[in-house]
Design an enzyme around this catalytic site. Structure first.
Site, PDB file in Angstrom:
ATOM      1  N   ASP A 110       3.840   0.877  17.398  1.00  0.00           N
ATOM      2  CA  ASP A 110       2.527   0.387  17.798  1.00  0.00           C
ATOM      3  C   ASP A 110       1.550   1.562  17.807  1.00  0.00           C
ATOM      4  OD1 ASP A 110       0.298  -0.572  19.228  1.00  0.00           O
ATOM      5  OD2 ASP A 110       1.538  -1.765  20.578  1.00  0.00           O
ATOM      6  N   TRP A 147       0.832  -1.201   0.000  1.00  0.00           N
ATOM      7  CA  TRP A 147       0.000   0.000   0.000  1.00  0.00           C
ATOM      8  C   TRP A 147       0.868   1.253   0.000  1.00  0.00           C
ATOM      9  CZ3 TRP A 147      -5.407   0.271   2.560  1.00  0.00           C
ATOM     10  CH2 TRP A 147      -6.210  -0.782   2.113  1.00  0.00           C
ATOM     11  N   LYS A 181      -9.734  -1.724   6.867  1.00  0.00           N
ATOM     12  CA  LYS A 181     -10.233  -3.093   6.747  1.00  0.00           C
ATOM     13  C   LYS A 181     -10.868  -3.509   8.063  1.00  0.00           C
ATOM     14  CE  LYS A 181      -7.211  -6.476   6.399  1.00  0.00           C
ATOM     15  NZ  LYS A 181      -6.291  -7.404   5.719  1.00  0.00           N
TER      16      LYS A 181
END
Length: 183
Positions: free
Chosen positions: A67, A31, A135
């Protein structure tokens, strides 16, 4: 995976030349490559993932291992605007193809949790009227999460790219007009 973003882009035109794009969960990096081409040399793409990406260095792409639960959003924005000093502007587009490590049990709940984290971060990351795609695995919390997205964006679509396997529960939420909900 790149085919999914290309199909989303073809249908919804989320990313424009010169945009600043944040790719949450960017590994392995396909991506990033698509976005780098879409934004052109005037734009910039920033990626973050727990894992290393496998893409060659690109002049308009910055990637960090990190993270999304622990990284300061300002750190990500600084990577999008390295030429500026002071408080950097927000991104034009936030994208995510993140998925939890799947076990077959509770994957949907983990997926929704990741997507809710993205929504939590958007006030610090996405400019007003910006766009996002993420997603998500369909399941019992899916309809409620779509409502949460509609409360944050002016327009929200549910989209299953042709590149997704028919048996997969993955789908994408595509949203435009951040901060302009139609309550």
């Amino acid at each position: 995976s790149a085919f999914k973003l290309k199909e989303i882009q073809e249908r919804h035109r989320l990313i424009k030349r010169g945009d600043r794009v944040l790719d949450l969960g960017c590994a392995p990096g396909s991506w990033l490559q698509v976005c780098a081409e879409l934004v052109g040399p005037e734009g910039r793409v920033v990626g973050i993932d727990l894992l290393r990406t496998r893409v060659p260095p690109m002049p308009n792409v910055n990637v960090i291992e990190g993270d999304i639960y622990a990284t300061d959003p300002v750190t990500l924005r600084n990577l999008a605007y390295p030429e500026l000093s002071g408080e950097p502007p927000q991104f034009d587009v936030v994208i995510s193809d993140m998925a939890p490590n799947t076990s077959g049990h509770g994957d949907h709940f983990l997926s929704v949790r990741l997507c809710r984290r993205i929504l939590e971060l958007l006030p610090s990351l996405l400019r007003s009227s910006g766009a996002a795609t993420m997603k998500i695995f369909e399941g019992e919390e899916f309809p409620e999460f779509v409502k949460e997205c509609r409360a944050a964006f002016g327009s929200v679509w549910i989209f299953k790219p042709k590149a997704s396997r028919d048996v997969s529960r993955e789908t994408y939420i595509i949203a435009k007009g951040y901060g302009r909900s139609r309550r």
